[in-house]
Design a protein around this motif. Structure first.
Motif, PDB file in Angstrom:
ATOM      1  N   VAL A   1       0.920  -1.266  -0.141  1.00  0.00           N
ATOM      2  CA  VAL A   1       0.267  -0.005   0.130  1.00  0.00           C
ATOM      3  C   VAL A   1       1.000   1.054   0.004  1.00  0.00           C
ATOM      4  N   ASP A   2       1.729   1.252   0.744  1.00  0.00           N
ATOM      5  CA  ASP A   2       2.834   2.440   0.786  1.00  0.00           C
ATOM      6  C   ASP A   2       3.474   2.726  -0.519  1.00  0.00           C
ATOM      7  N   PHE A   3       3.899   1.503  -1.213  1.00  0.00           N
ATOM      8  CA  PHE A   3       4.275   1.562  -2.453  1.00  0.00           C
ATOM      9  C   PHE A   3       3.444   2.389  -3.561  1.00  0.00           C
ATOM     10  N   PHE A   4       2.085   1.713  -3.477  1.00  0.00           N
ATOM     11  CA  PHE A   4       1.175   2.470  -4.297  1.00  0.00           C
ATOM     12  C   PHE A   4       1.003   3.902  -4.052  1.00  0.00           C
ATOM     13  N   GLU A   5       1.099   4.245  -2.694  1.00  0.00           N
ATOM     14  CA  GLU A   5       0.983   5.587  -2.312  1.00  0.00           C
ATOM     15  C   GLU A   5       2.000   6.591  -2.997  1.00  0.00           C
ATOM     16  N   LYS A   6       3.171   6.066  -2.899  1.00  0.00           N
ATOM     17  CA  LYS A   6       4.455   6.784  -3.168  1.00  0.00           C
ATOM     18  C   LYS A   6       4.218   6.943  -4.707  1.00  0.00           C
ATOM     19  N   ALA A   7       3.696   6.212  -5.503  1.00  0.00           N
ATOM     20  CA  ALA A   7       3.672   6.215  -6.875  1.00  0.00           C
ATOM     21  C   ALA A   7       2.311   6.926  -7.335  1.00  0.00           C
ATOM     22  N   ASP A   8       1.562   7.567  -6.464  1.00  0.00           N
ATOM     23  CA  ASP A   8       0.542   8.305  -6.570  1.00  0.00           C
ATOM     24  C   ASP A   8      -0.760   7.525  -6.991  1.00  0.00           C
ATOM     25  N   GLU A   9      -0.799   6.021  -6.817  1.00  0.00           N
ATOM     26  CA  GLU A   9      -1.764   5.474  -7.113  1.00  0.00           C
ATOM     27  C   GLU A   9      -2.630   4.941  -5.810  1.00  0.00           C
ATOM     28  N   TYR A  10      -3.948   5.227  -6.129  1.00  0.00           N
ATOM     29  CA  TYR A  10      -4.751   4.807  -5.218  1.00  0.00           C
ATOM     30  C   TYR A  10      -4.813   3.273  -4.756  1.00  0.00           C
ATOM     31  N   ALA A  11      -4.908   2.883  -3.433  1.00  0.00           N
ATOM     32  CA  ALA A  11      -5.021   1.433  -2.889  1.00  0.00           C
ATOM     33  C   ALA A  11      -5.711   1.673  -1.749  1.00  0.00           C
ATOM     34  N   HIS A  12      -6.714   1.003  -1.305  1.00  0.00           N
ATOM     35  CA  HIS A  12      -7.342   0.869  -0.227  1.00  0.00           C
ATOM     36  C   HIS A  12      -6.869  -0.409   0.422  1.00  0.00           C
ATOM     37  N   LEU A  13      -6.428  -0.639   1.735  1.00  0.00           N
ATOM     38  CA  LEU A  13      -6.332  -1.712   2.218  1.00  0.00           C
ATOM     39  C   LEU A  13      -7.571  -2.185   3.027  1.00  0.00           C
ATOM     40  N   HIS A  14      -8.053  -3.418   2.810  1.00  0.00           N
ATOM     41  CA  HIS A  14      -9.556  -3.709   3.477  1.00  0.00           C
ATOM     42  C   HIS A  14      -9.049  -5.074   4.034  1.00  0.00           C
ATOM     43  N   PHE A  15      -9.746  -5.205   5.352  1.00  0.00           N
ATOM     44  CA  PHE A  15      -9.731  -6.373   5.936  1.00  0.00           C
ATOM     45  C   PHE A  15     -11.106  -7.004   6.274  1.00  0.00           C
ATOM     46  N   ASP A  16     -11.466  -8.135   5.577  1.00  0.00           N
ATOM     47  CA  ASP A  16     -12.804  -8.819   5.755  1.00  0.00           C
ATOM     48  C   ASP A  16     -12.969  -9.829   6.883  1.00  0.00           C
ATOM     49  N   LYS A  17     -13.491  -9.266   7.825  1.00  0.00           N
ATOM     50  CA  LYS A  17     -13.469 -10.142   9.143  1.00  0.00           C
ATOM     51  C   LYS A  17     -14.399 -11.665   8.843  1.00  0.00           C
ATOM     52  N   ASP A  18     -15.240 -11.563   7.701  1.00  0.00           N
ATOM     53  CA  ASP A  18     -16.006 -13.153   7.648  1.00  0.00           C
ATOM     54  C   ASP A  18     -14.818 -13.728   7.127  1.00  0.00           C
ATOM     55  N   THR A  19     -14.132 -13.674   6.186  1.00  0.00           N
ATOM     56  CA  THR A  19     -13.094 -14.527   5.390  1.00  0.00           C
ATOM     57  C   THR A  19     -11.613 -14.363   5.892  1.00  0.00           C
ATOM     58  N   ASN A  20     -11.402 -13.480   6.857  1.00  0.00           N
ATOM     59  CA  ASN A  20      -9.888 -13.408   7.451  1.00  0.00           C
ATOM     60  C   ASN A  20      -9.052 -13.111   6.279  1.00  0.00           C
ATOM     61  N   GLU A  21      -9.312 -12.096   5.408  1.00  0.00           N
ATOM     62  CA  GLU A  21      -8.626 -11.780   4.294  1.00  0.00           C
ATOM     63  C   GLU A  21      -8.355 -10.508   4.234  1.00  0.00           C
ATOM     64  N   TRP A  22      -7.235 -10.030   3.594  1.00  0.00           N
ATOM     65  CA  TRP A  22      -7.008  -8.576   3.225  1.00  0.00           C
ATOM     66  C   TRP A  22      -7.033  -8.379   1.785  1.00  0.00           C
ATOM     67  N   SER A  23      -7.381  -7.480   1.491  1.00  0.00           N
ATOM     68  CA  SER A  23      -7.527  -7.073  -0.120  1.00  0.00           C
ATOM     69  C   SER A  23      -7.126  -5.808  -0.407  1.00  0.00           C
ATOM     70  N   ILE A  24      -6.770  -5.460  -1.740  1.00  0.00           N
ATOM     71  CA  ILE A  24      -6.603  -4.172  -2.288  1.00  0.00           C
ATOM     72  C   ILE A  24      -7.447  -4.271  -3.485  1.00  0.00           C
ATOM     73  N   SER A  25      -8.018  -3.350  -3.910  1.00  0.00           N
ATOM     74  CA  SER A  25      -8.693  -2.981  -5.221  1.00  0.00           C
ATOM     75  C   SER A  25      -8.327  -1.723  -5.632  1.00  0.00           C
ATOM     76  N   SER A  26      -7.530  -1.646  -6.898  1.00  0.00           N
ATOM     77  CA  SER A  26      -7.021  -0.417  -7.355  1.00  0.00           C
ATOM     78  C   SER A  26      -7.388  -0.259  -8.854  1.00  0.00           C
TER      79      SER A  26
END
Length: 137
Positions: free
Chosen positions: A23-48
């Motif tokens: 996510v930090d790499f995305f932000e430094k490159a001025d690319e939007y990336a939102h880190l999301h944690f899904d409690k139901d699946t115990n998964e982290w995700s990014i959709s950019s």
């Protein structure tokens, strides 16, 4: 007439581990990336939503080179992801007889080497309230 057209490519990543450095790499490159944690699946995700360039192939080729430039710590987080996908979005028209878009074999081979899958999402124009036909522009 409403025309089928390419909209964008989204990079979708899922992992059982967080990827803050990615996510930090995305932000430094001025690319939007939102880190999301899904409690139901115990998964982290990014959709950019990536800069679409002039075609999906051009967009994917550009971001393949970007992904290859990841520093080691970011590449390590990338390696932990169990889903890495380039998702091409289109506005689709039922009044268009057909529509063809090419993703080159070289691009597909590069994607496979990075563990990237390919998805296509179709958004029916007749279900979009904000559709603007830009074909004539």
């Amino acid at each position: 007439m409403q025309h089928t057209r390419y909209i964008t490519v989204d990079l979708e990543i899922r992992s059982s581990l967080p990827f803050h450095k990615l996510v930090d790499f995305f932000e430094k490159a001025d690319e939007y990336a939102h880190l999301h944690f899904d409690k139901d699946t115990n998964e982290w995700s990014i959709s950019s939503s990536l800069d679409p360039k002039h075609s999906p192939n051009a967009c994917i080729v550009y971001y393949i080179e970007w992904i290859k430039s990841f520093p080691d710590d970011v590449r390590q987080e990338w390696g932990h992801a169990h889903q890495k996908c380039m998702n091409i979005g289109y506005s689709v028209s039922s009044s268009h007889w057909g529509f063809v878009e090419n993703i080159s074999s070289d691009t597909l081979a590069e994607m496979a080497a990075l563990g990237l899958s390919l998805a296509v999402t179709l958004y029916p124009i007749d279900m979009q309230e904000n559709y603007i036909d830009t074909e004539g522009e």
